[in-house]
Design a protein around this motif. Structure first.
Motif, PDB file in Angstrom:
ATOM      1  N   ALA A   8     -15.747-116.014   9.146  1.00  0.00           N
ATOM      2  CA  ALA A   8     -15.513-117.320   8.534  1.00  0.00           C
ATOM      3  C   ALA A   8     -16.767-118.179   8.440  1.00  0.00           C
ATOM      4  CB  ALA A   8     -14.433-118.068   9.320  1.00  0.00           C
ATOM      5  N   VAL A   9     -17.856-117.762   9.076  1.00  0.00           N
ATOM      6  CA  VAL A   9     -19.089-118.549   8.996  1.00  0.00           C
ATOM      7  C   VAL A   9     -19.772-118.268   7.658  1.00  0.00           C
ATOM      8  CG1 VAL A   9     -19.364-118.546  11.491  1.00  0.00           C
ATOM      9  CG2 VAL A   9     -20.508-116.783  10.139  1.00  0.00           C
ATOM     10  N   ASP A  10     -20.604-119.208   7.227  1.00  0.00           N
ATOM     11  CA  ASP A  10     -21.279-119.082   5.937  1.00  0.00           C
ATOM     12  C   ASP A  10     -22.564-118.268   6.012  1.00  0.00           C
ATOM     13  OD1 ASP A  10     -19.602-120.979   4.255  1.00  0.00           O
ATOM     14  OD2 ASP A  10     -20.158-122.275   5.936  1.00  0.00           O
ATOM     15  N   ARG A  11     -23.182-118.239   7.182  1.00  0.00           N
ATOM     16  CA  ARG A  11     -24.491-117.599   7.290  1.00  0.00           C
ATOM     17  C   ARG A  11     -24.656-117.029   8.692  1.00  0.00           C
ATOM     18  NH1 ARG A  11     -29.570-119.100   4.361  1.00  0.00           N
ATOM     19  NH2 ARG A  11     -28.170-120.537   3.286  1.00  0.00           N
ATOM     20  N   VAL A  12     -25.066-115.764   8.756  1.00  0.00           N
ATOM     21  CA  VAL A  12     -25.329-115.101  10.028  1.00  0.00           C
ATOM     22  C   VAL A  12     -26.811-114.762  10.103  1.00  0.00           C
ATOM     23  CG1 VAL A  12     -24.815-113.126  11.514  1.00  0.00           C
ATOM     24  CG2 VAL A  12     -22.988-114.133  10.116  1.00  0.00           C
ATOM     25  N   LEU A  13     -27.499-115.368  11.052  1.00  0.00           N
ATOM     26  CA  LEU A  13     -28.901-115.068  11.301  1.00  0.00           C
ATOM     27  C   LEU A  13     -28.990-114.054  12.431  1.00  0.00           C
ATOM     28  CD1 LEU A  13     -30.289-118.735  11.328  1.00  0.00           C
ATOM     29  CD2 LEU A  13     -29.647-117.321   9.374  1.00  0.00           C
ATOM     30  N   ARG A  14     -30.164-113.443  12.560  1.00  0.00           N
ATOM     31  CA  ARG A  14     -30.342-112.428  13.598  1.00  0.00           C
ATOM     32  C   ARG A  14     -31.441-112.836  14.563  1.00  0.00           C
ATOM     33  NH1 ARG A  14     -28.097-107.030  12.295  1.00  0.00           N
ATOM     34  NH2 ARG A  14     -26.877-107.279  10.389  1.00  0.00           N
ATOM     35  N   GLN A  15     -31.166-112.702  15.821  1.00  0.00           N
ATOM     36  CA  GLN A  15     -32.125-113.079  16.842  1.00  0.00           C
ATOM     37  C   GLN A  15     -33.411-112.285  16.723  1.00  0.00           C
ATOM     38  OE1 GLN A  15     -33.164-111.263  19.685  1.00  0.00           O
ATOM     39  NE2 GLN A  15     -33.988-112.897  20.978  1.00  0.00           N
TER      40      GLN A  15
ATOM     41  N   LEU B 138     -22.918-127.135  10.824  1.00  0.00           N
ATOM     42  CA  LEU B 138     -22.388-126.794  12.137  1.00  0.00           C
ATOM     43  C   LEU B 138     -23.062-125.509  12.610  1.00  0.00           C
ATOM     44  CD1 LEU B 138     -20.412-126.972  14.534  1.00  0.00           C
ATOM     45  CD2 LEU B 138     -18.755-125.696  13.141  1.00  0.00           C
ATOM     46  N   PHE B 139     -23.749-125.599  13.720  1.00  0.00           N
ATOM     47  CA  PHE B 139     -24.315-124.420  14.361  1.00  0.00           C
ATOM     48  C   PHE B 139     -23.294-123.888  15.353  1.00  0.00           C
ATOM     49  CE2 PHE B 139     -27.183-122.857  17.952  1.00  0.00           C
ATOM     50  CZ  PHE B 139     -27.198-121.561  17.456  1.00  0.00           C
ATOM     51  N   LEU B 140     -22.718-122.726  15.039  1.00  0.00           N
ATOM     52  CA  LEU B 140     -21.783-122.071  15.935  1.00  0.00           C
ATOM     53  C   LEU B 140     -22.611-121.218  16.894  1.00  0.00           C
ATOM     54  CD1 LEU B 140     -18.413-120.431  14.960  1.00  0.00           C
ATOM     55  CD2 LEU B 140     -19.885-119.492  16.735  1.00  0.00           C
TER      56      LEU B 140
ATOM     57  N   HIS C 245     -21.258-126.384   6.327  1.00  0.00           N
ATOM     58  CA  HIS C 245     -22.018-125.138   6.247  1.00  0.00           C
ATOM     59  C   HIS C 245     -22.182-124.633   7.676  1.00  0.00           C
ATOM     60  CE1 HIS C 245     -24.762-122.276   4.307  1.00  0.00           C
ATOM     61  NE2 HIS C 245     -25.496-122.382   5.402  1.00  0.00           N
ATOM     62  N   VAL C 246     -21.442-123.582   8.012  1.00  0.00           N
ATOM     63  CA  VAL C 246     -21.417-123.068   9.380  1.00  0.00           C
ATOM     64  C   VAL C 246     -22.351-121.863   9.469  1.00  0.00           C
ATOM     65  CG1 VAL C 246     -19.968-122.229  11.255  1.00  0.00           C
ATOM     66  CG2 VAL C 246     -19.020-123.812   9.553  1.00  0.00           C
ATOM     67  N   PHE C 247     -23.281-121.931  10.408  1.00  0.00           N
ATOM     68  CA  PHE C 247     -24.179-120.790  10.597  1.00  0.00           C
ATOM     69  C   PHE C 247     -24.224-120.412  12.064  1.00  0.00           C
ATOM     70  CE2 PHE C 247     -27.044-124.237  11.596  1.00  0.00           C
ATOM     71  CZ  PHE C 247     -28.019-123.726  12.435  1.00  0.00           C
ATOM     72  N   THR C 248     -24.673-119.193  12.323  1.00  0.00           N
ATOM     73  CA  THR C 248     -24.704-118.669  13.679  1.00  0.00           C
ATOM     74  C   THR C 248     -25.833-117.660  13.801  1.00  0.00           C
ATOM     75  OG1 THR C 248     -23.295-117.766  15.438  1.00  0.00           O
ATOM     76  CG2 THR C 248     -23.158-116.714  13.280  1.00  0.00           C
TER      77      THR C 248
ATOM     78  N   ASP D 267     -35.507-115.891   9.530  1.00  0.00           N
ATOM     79  CA  ASP D 267     -34.186-116.279   9.031  1.00  0.00           C
ATOM     80  C   ASP D 267     -34.018-117.799   8.993  1.00  0.00           C
ATOM     81  OD1 ASP D 267     -33.573-113.644   8.723  1.00  0.00           O
ATOM     82  OD2 ASP D 267     -32.047-113.559  10.293  1.00  0.00           O
ATOM     83  N   LEU D 268     -34.554-118.483   9.998  1.00  0.00           N
ATOM     84  CA  LEU D 268     -34.473-119.940  10.004  1.00  0.00           C
ATOM     85  C   LEU D 268     -35.302-120.549   8.880  1.00  0.00           C
ATOM     86  CD1 LEU D 268     -34.682-120.718  13.827  1.00  0.00           C
ATOM     87  CD2 LEU D 268     -32.709-121.060  12.339  1.00  0.00           C
ATOM     88  N   GLN D 269     -36.452-119.972   8.633  1.00  0.00           N
ATOM     89  CA  GLN D 269     -37.282-120.459   7.533  1.00  0.00           C
ATOM     90  C   GLN D 269     -36.567-120.287   6.204  1.00  0.00           C
ATOM     91  OE1 GLN D 269     -40.793-118.119   8.245  1.00  0.00           O
ATOM     92  NE2 GLN D 269     -41.727-119.661   9.567  1.00  0.00           N
ATOM     93  N   GLN D 270     -35.885-119.154   6.027  1.00  0.00           N
ATOM     94  CA  GLN D 270     -35.147-118.918   4.790  1.00  0.00           C
ATOM     95  C   GLN D 270     -33.991-119.903   4.657  1.00  0.00           C
ATOM     96  OE1 GLN D 270     -35.915-116.507   2.280  1.00  0.00           O
ATOM     97  NE2 GLN D 270     -34.551-117.987   1.282  1.00  0.00           N
ATOM     98  N   MET D 271     -33.313-120.161   5.749  1.00  0.00           N
ATOM     99  CA  MET D 271     -32.206-121.116   5.713  1.00  0.00           C
ATOM    100  C   MET D 271     -32.705-122.513   5.370  1.00  0.00           C
ATOM    101  SD  MET D 271     -29.485-122.086   8.715  1.00  0.00           S
ATOM    102  CE  MET D 271     -28.614-123.662   8.663  1.00  0.00           C
ATOM    103  N   ALA D 272     -33.792-122.923   5.995  1.00  0.00           N
ATOM    104  CA  ALA D 272     -34.346-124.248   5.703  1.00  0.00           C
ATOM    105  C   ALA D 272     -34.733-124.369   4.241  1.00  0.00           C
ATOM    106  CB  ALA D 272     -35.553-124.517   6.597  1.00  0.00           C
ATOM    107  N   SER D 273     -35.283-123.300   3.695  1.00  0.00           N
ATOM    108  CA  SER D 273     -35.653-123.297   2.287  1.00  0.00           C
ATOM    109  C   SER D 273     -34.416-123.355   1.388  1.00  0.00           C
ATOM    110  CB  SER D 273     -36.480-122.052   1.973  1.00  0.00           C
ATOM    111  OG  SER D 273     -36.774-121.966   0.596  1.00  0.00           O
ATOM    112  N   ASP D 274     -33.413-122.547   1.699  1.00  0.00           N
ATOM    113  CA  ASP D 274     -32.206-122.505   0.881  1.00  0.00           C
ATOM    114  C   ASP D 274     -31.490-123.854   0.847  1.00  0.00           C
ATOM    115  OD1 ASP D 274     -32.688-119.838   0.433  1.00  0.00           O
ATOM    116  OD2 ASP D 274     -31.174-119.116   1.860  1.00  0.00           O
ATOM    117  N   LEU D 275     -31.487-124.556   1.979  1.00  0.00           N
ATOM    118  CA  LEU D 275     -30.762-125.825   2.077  1.00  0.00           C
ATOM    119  C   LEU D 275     -31.661-127.033   1.847  1.00  0.00           C
ATOM    120  CD1 LEU D 275     -28.395-125.172   5.130  1.00  0.00           C
ATOM    121  CD2 LEU D 275     -28.027-124.680   2.703  1.00  0.00           C
TER     122      LEU D 275
END
Length: 220
Positions: A153-160, A20-22, A75-78, A166-174
């Motif tokens: 309450a979100v699982d992951r907070v990325l920064r603009q 879920l992308f919040l 897995h909620v990220f924002t 950050d997106l590359q790291q998330m893609a790798s982690d998941l």
């Protein structure tokens, strides 16, 4: 402790189906959705009419509960961004939304056509000023991310500010097979956010976003 390989693979398979992308508005969300589109399209937030738009975590929790969906299994990220830059982005976005179709904020669109940024800041400082029901601008970003107790309450907070990395790291982690571009195609053309502020504006945003600043460490 190392997680067994079969357990990790099962986790990845579950997360691929339950992302879920919040979407905190004006934080690079279009770029995120383009990158993760195959998985975002599977999300209940796209299937349920009442889950569309920029909902807070608590609003998602209510919608999903009513529809028998377990938000806790997702897995909620924002994405968040510097609050001073956030407001510059809002101002330009709404001035350009002449058709009112993208923002859904007709009150602000009408008002801001004759505003410069200093007018916008004085409107923001007035809690009784006309505003659209969504009140997107008048929230802190952290308001989107917290549960009823105020806990994030979100699982992951990325920064603009470092979104591609950050997106590359998330893609790798998941273990997601996505391609993250090294630059955003729709980056805003306006100048650096610091050029828009005087002392009044700097202090106003610092006060209105004190929780964002304390939580995410942003400075002017």
């Amino acid at each position: 402790m190392l997680v067994p390989q079969n357990t990790r693979q099962g986790l990845f398979r579950r997360l691929k189906k339950n992302i879920l992308f919040l979407h905190v508005p004006k934080c690079g969300g279009s770029f995120v959705e383009q990158t993760f589109l195959p998985w975002i399209l599977k999300c209940p937030s796209r299937r349920l009419r009442e889950a569309r738009g920029h909902l807070t975590w608590c609003e998602y929790a209510g919608v999903f509960t009513r529809n028998g969906i377990d938000l806790g299994a997702m897995h909620v990220f924002t994405v968040v961004r510097n609050p001073w830059a956030w407001h510059v982005s809002w101002f330009h976005y709404l001035k350009q939304d002449l058709g009112r179709g993208r923002s859904g904020m007709p009150t602000e669109v009408d008002l801001f056509q004759d505003y410069d940024f200093s007018d916008y800041l004085r409107w923001l400082a007035d809690d009784d000023a006309p505003t659209s029901p969504s009140r997107y601008i008048r929230k802190q970003q952290i308001d989107y991310l917290t549960d009823e107790t105020g806990r994030i309450a979100v699982d992951r907070v990325l920064r603009q500010e470092c979104l591609c990395e950050d997106l590359q790291q998330m893609a790798s982690d998941l273990d997601l097979a996505v391609t993250v571009c090294d630059r955003r195609a729709n980056a805003s053309a306006h100048g650096h956010y610091r050029d828009y502020y005087d002392d009044f504006g700097i202090d106003l945003i610092a006060r209105r976003h004190r929780d964002d600043i304390a939580t995410f460490g942003y400075t002017f």
